[in-house]
Design a protein around this motif. Structure first.
Motif, PDB file in Angstrom:
ATOM      1  N   GLU A  58       0.807  -1.220   0.000  1.00 55.10           N
ATOM      2  CA  GLU A  58       0.000   0.000   0.000  1.00 55.10           C
ATOM      3  C   GLU A  58       0.840   1.270   0.000  1.00 55.10           C
ATOM      4  O   GLU A  58       0.392   2.326  -0.438  1.00 55.10           O
ATOM      5  N   MET A  59       2.077   1.140   0.492  1.00 59.35           N
ATOM      6  CA  MET A  59       2.956   2.288   0.596  1.00 59.35           C
ATOM      7  C   MET A  59       4.337   1.892   0.101  1.00 59.35           C
ATOM      8  O   MET A  59       4.859   0.836   0.474  1.00 59.35           O
ATOM      9  N   ILE A  60       4.938   2.732  -0.747  1.00 58.94           N
ATOM     10  CA  ILE A  60       6.233   2.419  -1.354  1.00 58.94           C
ATOM     11  C   ILE A  60       7.208   3.542  -1.044  1.00 58.94           C
ATOM     12  O   ILE A  60       6.991   4.696  -1.422  1.00 58.94           O
ATOM     13  N   LEU A  61       8.286   3.212  -0.336  1.00 57.90           N
ATOM     14  CA  LEU A  61       9.321   4.179   0.005  1.00 57.90           C
ATOM     15  C   LEU A  61      10.495   4.021  -0.953  1.00 57.90           C
ATOM     16  O   LEU A  61      10.952   2.895  -1.205  1.00 57.90           O
ATOM     17  N   LEU A  62      10.970   5.134  -1.483  1.00 58.32           N
ATOM     18  CA  LEU A  62      12.115   5.123  -2.387  1.00 58.32           C
ATOM     19  C   LEU A  62      13.329   5.706  -1.663  1.00 58.32           C
ATOM     20  O   LEU A  62      13.251   6.777  -1.070  1.00 58.32           O
ATOM     21  N   SER A  63      14.443   4.998  -1.734  1.00 59.29           N
ATOM     22  CA  SER A  63      15.697   5.473  -1.140  1.00 59.29           C
ATOM     23  C   SER A  63      16.807   5.206  -2.144  1.00 59.29           C
ATOM     24  O   SER A  63      17.500   4.184  -2.083  1.00 59.29           O
ATOM     25  N   GLY A  81       1.604  -0.881 -12.612  1.00 59.32           N
ATOM     26  CA  GLY A  81       0.277  -0.533 -12.113  1.00 59.32           C
ATOM     27  C   GLY A  81       0.343   0.032 -10.702  1.00 59.32           C
ATOM     28  O   GLY A  81       0.336  -0.720  -9.733  1.00 59.32           O
ATOM     29  N   ILE A  82       0.396   1.350 -10.605  1.00 59.99           N
ATOM     30  CA  ILE A  82       0.631   2.018  -9.331  1.00 59.99           C
ATOM     31  C   ILE A  82      -0.621   2.706  -8.784  1.00 59.99           C
ATOM     32  O   ILE A  82      -0.578   3.372  -7.749  1.00 59.99           O
ATOM     33  N   GLN A  83      -1.746   2.537  -9.459  1.00 60.09           N
ATOM     34  CA  GLN A  83      -2.969   3.243  -9.064  1.00 60.09           C
ATOM     35  C   GLN A  83      -3.327   2.970  -7.602  1.00 60.09           C
ATOM     36  O   GLN A  83      -3.284   1.829  -7.137  1.00 60.09           O
ATOM     37  N   GLY A  84      -3.655   4.045  -6.885  1.00 56.76           N
ATOM     38  CA  GLY A  84      -4.105   3.920  -5.511  1.00 56.76           C
ATOM     39  C   GLY A  84      -3.008   3.744  -4.479  1.00 56.76           C
ATOM     40  O   GLY A  84      -3.289   3.641  -3.282  1.00 56.76           O
ATOM     41  N   ARG A  85      -1.762   3.717  -4.909  1.00 55.56           N
ATOM     42  CA  ARG A  85      -0.647   3.537  -3.974  1.00 55.56           C
ATOM     43  C   ARG A  85      -0.080   4.896  -3.557  1.00 55.56           C
ATOM     44  O   ARG A  85      -0.226   5.887  -4.258  1.00 55.56           O
ATOM     45  N   LEU A  86       0.574   4.918  -2.408  1.00 50.93           N
ATOM     46  CA  LEU A  86       1.258   6.114  -1.924  1.00 50.93           C
ATOM     47  C   LEU A  86       2.758   5.892  -2.057  1.00 50.93           C
ATOM     48  O   LEU A  86       3.301   4.931  -1.506  1.00 50.93           O
ATOM     49  N   VAL A  87       3.420   6.786  -2.794  1.00 51.85           N
ATOM     50  CA  VAL A  87       4.872   6.714  -2.982  1.00 51.85           C
ATOM     51  C   VAL A  87       5.511   7.832  -2.168  1.00 51.85           C
ATOM     52  O   VAL A  87       5.140   9.001  -2.291  1.00 51.85           O
ATOM     53  N   ILE A  88       6.468   7.462  -1.324  1.00 55.63           N
ATOM     54  CA  ILE A  88       7.206   8.434  -0.517  1.00 55.63           C
ATOM     55  C   ILE A  88       8.665   8.378  -0.942  1.00 55.63           C
ATOM     56  O   ILE A  88       9.325   7.340  -0.807  1.00 55.63           O
ATOM     57  N   LEU A 105       3.605  10.405 -11.331  1.00 53.35           N
ATOM     58  CA  LEU A 105       2.912   9.460 -10.457  1.00 53.35           C
ATOM     59  C   LEU A 105       1.448   9.850 -10.261  1.00 53.35           C
ATOM     60  O   LEU A 105       0.564   8.987 -10.259  1.00 53.35           O
ATOM     61  N   THR A 106       1.217  11.131 -10.112  1.00 54.09           N
ATOM     62  CA  THR A 106      -0.160  11.598  -9.941  1.00 54.09           C
ATOM     63  C   THR A 106      -0.998  11.290 -11.175  1.00 54.09           C
ATOM     64  O   THR A 106      -2.148  10.843 -11.072  1.00 54.09           O
ATOM     65  N   GLU A 107      -0.408  11.505 -12.338  1.00 53.18           N
ATOM     66  CA  GLU A 107      -1.110  11.206 -13.586  1.00 53.18           C
ATOM     67  C   GLU A 107      -1.432   9.718 -13.702  1.00 53.18           C
ATOM     68  O   GLU A 107      -2.446   9.329 -14.290  1.00 53.18           O
ATOM     69  N   ALA A 108      -0.564   8.890 -13.103  1.00 54.60           N
ATOM     70  CA  ALA A 108      -0.772   7.436 -13.151  1.00 54.60           C
ATOM     71  C   ALA A 108      -1.725   6.948 -12.064  1.00 54.60           C
ATOM     72  O   ALA A 108      -1.961   5.741 -11.939  1.00 54.60           O
ATOM     73  N   GLY A 109      -2.254   7.865 -11.260  1.00 57.09           N
ATOM     74  CA  GLY A 109      -3.246   7.481 -10.262  1.00 57.09           C
ATOM     75  C   GLY A 109      -2.688   7.199  -8.881  1.00 57.09           C
ATOM     76  O   GLY A 109      -3.402   6.697  -8.003  1.00 57.09           O
ATOM     77  N   ALA A 110      -1.401   7.539  -8.647  1.00 55.53           N
ATOM     78  CA  ALA A 110      -0.795   7.334  -7.329  1.00 55.53           C
ATOM     79  C   ALA A 110      -0.756   8.647  -6.562  1.00 55.53           C
ATOM     80  O   ALA A 110      -0.957   9.726  -7.127  1.00 55.53           O
TER      81      ALA A 110
END
Length: 288
Positions: A58-63, A81-88, A105-110
């Motif tokens: 549900e939540m994806i952290l990038l480091s 397919g990233i729709q509905g996910r939260l990317v931090i 990401l916003t355009e892709a629904g995240a």
């Protein structure tokens, strides 16, 4: 319990994974070089075989290291397919780069929050980082519970890119400090005052930054001639310093002290000090 993915398991990504496991979350990790996930896996993280498994969280952290790495991963996540996910994004990038990634990401629904952090591995493992966040208020509200497990303070600063902008401002004085410490120490030549005494007094003075309080012995050992491995090494300091200089051009600011500091970093790195503590720059300048 939250189901969290961490993309990028370098020193900081691995520390994030260990901390979030310790606080009771289900953590999945992915790294382009799979062998670098070993430490996180030993601590209890699941290892994703590809980014398609990452988007199950549900939540994806990038480091990640830089904008190129972040952009590449984001493109693959969108494809999975990233729709509905939260990317931090916890990486340190230019604000302009962050805003571009946010738009994709916003355009892709995240949803997206940028939250670069102040601090290194030790504070990350203890949940004592400083978080500087940008993004929509609703997205930040979702991210805050997890960010609060990593950070002693998390500040929502405005729209996407605001966190990146603040992080550059936070890191710039530290990058410059190792240059000014060399000038301060040069005033003690011939005095007989030891590095131990000088650093101790500087630490207790109004001019003593937190880095001396946290890494005083490392600085003393370095000034006494033994360079120490850096948790925030010269290569990382120069990377962020260069980002500050690039962003200054965008906003029309002049950074003459930062420019000179950058030249000093490049010389020290050319002499093989890339992976050493920032105080190695101080020692290098004093040896000239």
């Amino acid at each position: 319990m939250s189901k969290i993915a961490i993309v990028g398991t370098g020193r900081m990504g691995t520390a994030f994974a260990k901390r979030l496991l310790e606080t009771g979350n289900e953590v999945t990790v992915w790294n382009r070089s799979a062998k670098r996930t070993a430490a996180a896996a030993e601590s209890g993280a699941q290892v994703a075989q590809d980014l398609a498994e990452v988007v199950d969280c549900e939540m994806i952290l990038l480091s990640l290291t830089d904008a190129e790495a972040v952009s590449g991963v984001v493109q693959d996540l969108i494809g999975a397919g990233i729709q509905g996910r939260l990317v931090i994004d916890l990486s340190t990038l230019l604000p302009e780069e962050t805003r571009s990634i946010s738009a994709k990401l916003t355009e892709a629904g995240a949803e997206f929050v940028d939250c670069p952090v102040g601090g290194t591995v030790g504070p990350a493992l203890k949940g004592q980082l400083l978080g500087m966040a940008g993004g929509a208020e609703t997205s930040f509200a979702k991210a805050q519970p997890i960010l609060s497990q990593l950070c002693k303070r998390v500040e929502h600063l405005g729209p996407a890119g605001s966190g990146s902008q603040m992080k550059l401002a936070v890191n710039l004085p530290l990058a410059i400090y190792w240059n000014t410490l060399a000038e301060a120490m040069s005033l003690l030549k011939g005095s007989g005052i030891s590095a131990e005494t000088a650093i101790s007094l500087l630490t207790d003075s109004s001019g003593g930054p937190n880095v001396l309080k946290n890494r005083g012995q490392v600085v003393i050992d370095t000034l006494n001639g033994t360079d120490q491995p850096g948790t925030f090494d010269l290569a990382g300091l120069l990377k962020d310093l260069d980002l500050s200089l690039k962003h200054a051009e965008v906003v029309g600011s002049k950074l003459p002290i930062a420019q000179v500091s950058g030249e000093n970093y490049r010389k020290a790195i050319a002499d093989g000090l890339s992976n050493f503590d920032g105080s190695s720059l101080t020692r290098h300048l004093l040896s000239d």
